[in-house]
Design a protein around this motif. Structure first.
Motif, PDB file in Angstrom:
ATOM      1  N   ALA A  50      51.803  33.819  40.922  1.00  0.00           N
ATOM      2  CA  ALA A  50      51.395  32.615  40.200  1.00  0.00           C
ATOM      3  C   ALA A  50      52.423  31.502  40.383  1.00  0.00           C
ATOM      4  O   ALA A  50      52.058  30.331  40.553  1.00  0.00           O
ATOM      5  N   ARG A  51      53.690  31.866  40.370  1.00  0.00           N
ATOM      6  CA  ARG A  51      54.734  30.854  40.578  1.00  0.00           C
ATOM      7  C   ARG A  51      54.648  30.253  41.991  1.00  0.00           C
ATOM      8  O   ARG A  51      54.964  29.074  42.192  1.00  0.00           O
ATOM      9  N   ALA A  52      54.227  31.052  42.951  1.00  0.00           N
ATOM     10  CA  ALA A  52      54.064  30.542  44.314  1.00  0.00           C
ATOM     11  C   ALA A  52      52.968  29.484  44.369  1.00  0.00           C
ATOM     12  O   ALA A  52      53.075  28.501  45.121  1.00  0.00           O
ATOM     13  N   ILE A  53      51.914  29.653  43.583  1.00  0.00           N
ATOM     14  CA  ILE A  53      50.841  28.655  43.522  1.00  0.00           C
ATOM     15  C   ILE A  53      51.392  27.332  43.005  1.00  0.00           C
ATOM     16  O   ILE A  53      51.090  26.259  43.540  1.00  0.00           O
ATOM     17  N   VAL A  54      52.198  27.408  41.968  1.00  0.00           N
ATOM     18  CA  VAL A  54      52.803  26.195  41.403  1.00  0.00           C
ATOM     19  C   VAL A  54      53.651  25.492  42.459  1.00  0.00           C
ATOM     20  O   VAL A  54      53.579  24.265  42.631  1.00  0.00           O
ATOM     21  N   ALA A 105      44.403  24.296  39.488  1.00  0.00           N
ATOM     22  CA  ALA A 105      44.839  25.608  39.981  1.00  0.00           C
ATOM     23  C   ALA A 105      46.286  25.875  39.579  1.00  0.00           C
ATOM     24  O   ALA A 105      46.643  26.991  39.173  1.00  0.00           O
ATOM     25  N   LYS A 106      47.120  24.870  39.696  1.00  0.00           N
ATOM     26  CA  LYS A 106      48.532  24.996  39.301  1.00  0.00           C
ATOM     27  C   LYS A 106      48.645  25.324  37.812  1.00  0.00           C
ATOM     28  O   LYS A 106      49.442  26.187  37.418  1.00  0.00           O
ATOM     29  N   ASN A 107      47.845  24.665  36.990  1.00  0.00           N
ATOM     30  CA  ASN A 107      47.923  24.898  35.550  1.00  0.00           C
ATOM     31  C   ASN A 107      47.394  26.277  35.166  1.00  0.00           C
ATOM     32  O   ASN A 107      47.899  26.903  34.225  1.00  0.00           O
ATOM     33  N   ILE A 108      46.369  26.744  35.882  1.00  0.00           N
ATOM     34  CA  ILE A 108      45.898  28.120  35.665  1.00  0.00           C
ATOM     35  C   ILE A 108      47.024  29.097  35.986  1.00  0.00           C
ATOM     36  O   ILE A 108      47.260  30.066  35.246  1.00  0.00           O
ATOM     37  N   GLN A 192      41.346  30.212  27.046  1.00  0.00           N
ATOM     38  CA  GLN A 192      40.426  29.114  26.731  1.00  0.00           C
ATOM     39  C   GLN A 192      40.751  27.878  27.568  1.00  0.00           C
ATOM     40  O   GLN A 192      39.841  27.206  28.077  1.00  0.00           O
ATOM     41  N   PHE A 193      42.043  27.579  27.729  1.00  0.00           N
ATOM     42  CA  PHE A 193      42.433  26.462  28.588  1.00  0.00           C
ATOM     43  C   PHE A 193      42.074  26.751  30.048  1.00  0.00           C
ATOM     44  O   PHE A 193      41.624  25.857  30.784  1.00  0.00           O
ATOM     45  N   ILE A 194      42.284  27.981  30.469  1.00  0.00           N
ATOM     46  CA  ILE A 194      41.967  28.362  31.844  1.00  0.00           C
ATOM     47  C   ILE A 194      40.471  28.194  32.114  1.00  0.00           C
ATOM     48  O   ILE A 194      40.065  27.698  33.168  1.00  0.00           O
ATOM     49  N   ALA A 195      39.654  28.619  31.150  1.00  0.00           N
ATOM     50  CA  ALA A 195      38.206  28.450  31.294  1.00  0.00           C
ATOM     51  C   ALA A 195      37.854  26.977  31.473  1.00  0.00           C
ATOM     52  O   ALA A 195      37.011  26.618  32.321  1.00  0.00           O
ATOM     53  N   LYS A 196      38.515  26.112  30.705  1.00  0.00           N
ATOM     54  CA  LYS A 196      38.244  24.676  30.822  1.00  0.00           C
ATOM     55  C   LYS A 196      38.669  24.169  32.196  1.00  0.00           C
ATOM     56  O   LYS A 196      37.980  23.332  32.802  1.00  0.00           O
ATOM     57  N   HIS A 197      39.793  24.663  32.713  1.00  0.00           N
ATOM     58  CA  HIS A 197      40.237  24.240  34.043  1.00  0.00           C
ATOM     59  C   HIS A 197      39.219  24.637  35.117  1.00  0.00           C
ATOM     60  O   HIS A 197      38.951  23.859  36.034  1.00  0.00           O
ATOM     61  N   PHE A 198      38.684  25.841  35.008  1.00  0.00           N
ATOM     62  CA  PHE A 198      37.660  26.252  35.981  1.00  0.00           C
ATOM     63  C   PHE A 198      36.430  25.345  35.890  1.00  0.00           C
ATOM     64  O   PHE A 198      35.847  24.956  36.913  1.00  0.00           O
ATOM     65  N   GLU A 199      36.039  25.010  34.668  1.00  0.00           N
ATOM     66  CA  GLU A 199      34.886  24.120  34.496  1.00  0.00           C
ATOM     67  C   GLU A 199      35.169  22.746  35.098  1.00  0.00           C
ATOM     68  O   GLU A 199      34.296  22.128  35.716  1.00  0.00           O
ATOM     69  N   ARG A 200      36.413  22.275  34.973  1.00  0.00           N
ATOM     70  CA  ARG A 200      36.786  20.981  35.544  1.00  0.00           C
ATOM     71  C   ARG A 200      36.824  21.037  37.072  1.00  0.00           C
ATOM     72  O   ARG A 200      36.510  20.042  37.737  1.00  0.00           O
ATOM     73  N   ILE A 201      37.219  22.165  37.616  1.00  0.00           N
ATOM     74  CA  ILE A 201      37.181  22.316  39.078  1.00  0.00           C
ATOM     75  C   ILE A 201      35.750  22.145  39.581  1.00  0.00           C
ATOM     76  O   ILE A 201      35.500  21.468  40.588  1.00  0.00           O
ATOM     77  N   ALA A 202      34.813  22.757  38.872  1.00  0.00           N
ATOM     78  CA  ALA A 202      33.404  22.594  39.252  1.00  0.00           C
ATOM     79  C   ALA A 202      32.965  21.141  39.120  1.00  0.00           C
ATOM     80  O   ALA A 202      32.205  20.631  39.957  1.00  0.00           O
ATOM     81  N   ASP A 203      33.434  20.463  38.075  1.00  0.00           N
ATOM     82  CA  ASP A 203      33.113  19.035  37.918  1.00  0.00           C
ATOM     83  C   ASP A 203      33.630  18.228  39.106  1.00  0.00           C
ATOM     84  O   ASP A 203      32.949  17.314  39.599  1.00  0.00           O
ATOM     85  N   ARG A 224      32.358  10.255  36.927  1.00  0.00           N
ATOM     86  CA  ARG A 224      32.369  11.575  36.312  1.00  0.00           C
ATOM     87  C   ARG A 224      33.775  12.163  36.241  1.00  0.00           C
ATOM     88  O   ARG A 224      33.959  13.253  35.727  1.00  0.00           O
ATOM     89  N   HIS A 225      34.755  11.463  36.790  1.00  0.00           N
ATOM     90  CA  HIS A 225      36.100  12.017  36.837  1.00  0.00           C
ATOM     91  C   HIS A 225      36.650  12.235  35.441  1.00  0.00           C
ATOM     92  O   HIS A 225      36.388  11.459  34.528  1.00  0.00           O
ATOM     93  N   THR A 226      37.450  13.301  35.309  1.00  0.00           N
ATOM     94  CA  THR A 226      38.038  13.619  34.029  1.00  0.00           C
ATOM     95  C   THR A 226      39.244  12.729  33.776  1.00  0.00           C
ATOM     96  O   THR A 226      39.831  12.195  34.710  1.00  0.00           O
ATOM     97  N   PRO A 227      39.635  12.555  32.531  1.00  0.00           N
ATOM     98  CA  PRO A 227      40.768  11.691  32.213  1.00  0.00           C
ATOM     99  C   PRO A 227      42.046  12.157  32.900  1.00  0.00           C
ATOM    100  O   PRO A 227      42.231  13.336  33.156  1.00  0.00           O
ATOM    101  N   ALA A 228      42.959  11.232  33.131  1.00  0.00           N
ATOM    102  CA  ALA A 228      44.193  11.548  33.827  1.00  0.00           C
ATOM    103  C   ALA A 228      45.047  12.528  33.052  1.00  0.00           C
ATOM    104  O   ALA A 228      45.859  13.246  33.630  1.00  0.00           O
ATOM    105  N   ASP A 229      44.880  12.599  31.721  1.00  0.00           N
ATOM    106  CA  ASP A 229      45.706  13.489  30.926  1.00  0.00           C
ATOM    107  C   ASP A 229      45.024  14.828  30.669  1.00  0.00           C
ATOM    108  O   ASP A 229      45.444  15.598  29.810  1.00  0.00           O
ATOM    109  N   ASP A 230      43.954  15.127  31.403  1.00  0.00           N
ATOM    110  CA  ASP A 230      43.210  16.362  31.188  1.00  0.00           C
ATOM    111  C   ASP A 230      43.818  17.514  31.995  1.00  0.00           C
ATOM    112  O   ASP A 230      43.122  18.299  32.597  1.00  0.00           O
ATOM    113  N   VAL A 231      45.129  17.579  32.050  1.00  0.00           N
ATOM    114  CA  VAL A 231      45.845  18.700  32.638  1.00  0.00           C
ATOM    115  C   VAL A 231      47.040  18.978  31.753  1.00  0.00           C
ATOM    116  O   VAL A 231      47.429  18.170  30.924  1.00  0.00           O
ATOM    117  N   ASP A 232      47.615  20.182  31.910  1.00  0.00           N
ATOM    118  CA  ASP A 232      48.770  20.494  31.071  1.00  0.00           C
ATOM    119  C   ASP A 232      49.913  21.006  31.931  1.00  0.00           C
ATOM    120  O   ASP A 232      49.782  21.061  33.134  1.00  0.00           O
TER     121      ASP A 232
END
Length: 232
Positions: A50-54, A105-108, A192-203, A224-232
């Motif tokens: 996971a750290r390698a993905i980051v 993906a990085k946040n997941i 729950q955050f990870i699920a939202k990230h996957f949904e945003r990837i589909a968006d 349709r783009h998500t807000p700039a702060d919609d990552v953690d």
């Protein structure tokens, strides 16, 4: 031999347009790889991978910068019109969407590291179908971009509804699990955050599909783009 009979040579404009498409395709391949690895490390709770993905996210960011600089050169050197202008503008928007996919993906991966440190796998299976669906949309939309396939792009837009349903299902499952006595609440919150990230990837895959339609002569897509702060 008259001037009209001279062998055709690729203009610098054509070369720049090809370079732009190549950068987008490279970004798409990297983003898809990052999402695929994020799914794998989540299932295994593999903190090291996971750290390698980051760490790898910087590759996508560098390609985004290169594409944006190239677009500036194209506008200043060639002043593209009509379909060429749509192609460049759409490519820039696709680049932005792919950079967002890389961020998700990085946040997941970051949340996977935290879950591994907690030694709590929570209910990872609850987001498995959601992740696979998001990855499939990303794969399909990049194939549509490569082939300039408007019909395939339209099928991606339509398929996003299934991902939304899976997201609602996964979120409900995670919420119910968190309400049980002794539940690993912190781990479930990460999921729950990870699920939202996957949904945003589909968006974002849907956004890319709409840009393909626009580049090929369609109407300007709705924002349709998500807000700039919609990552953690």
């Amino acid at each position: 031999m008259t001037s009209s009979e001279k062998p055709h040579t690729v203009s610098s404009f054509d070369e720049d347009l090809l370079h732009m498409r190549t950068l987008v395709i490279q970004m798409g391949a990297l983003a898809h790889a990052q999402v695929s690895m994020a799914i794998d490390v989540l299932e295994a709770l593999d903190a090291s991978a996971a750290r390698a993905i980051v760490a790898n996210d910087g590759q996508i960011d560098r390609l985004q910068v290169e594409a944006e600089l190239l677009a500036v050169q194209i506008f200043s050197r060639h002043a593209p019109l009509a379909e060429d202008l749509r192609d460049v503008l759409a490519s820039l928007r696709v680049v932005s969407a792919l950079e967002r996919v890389g961020d998700y993906a990085k946040n997941i991966a970051r949340r996977t590291v935290r879950m591994a440190e907690l030694s709590q796998n929570g209910a990872v299976d609850a987001v498995g179908e959601l992740g696979q669906g998001a990855r499939a949309l990303l794969r399909d939309v990049m194939a549509a971009f490569l082939d300039r396939d408007v019909a395939k792009a339209a099928s991606v837009v339509a398929a996003d509804e299934a991902v939304d349903r899976n997201y609602n299902k996964a979120f409900g499952t995670l919420l119910n699990a968190a309400e049980q006595p002794g539940a690993p609440v912190e781990s479930l919150t990460h999921l729950q955050f990870i699920a939202k990230h996957f949904e945003r990837i589909a968006d974002q895959a849907t956004n890319i599909a709409e840009q393909i339609q626009y580049a090929e002569g369609g109407a300007i897509p709705a924002e349709r783009h998500t807000p700039a702060d919609d990552v953690d």
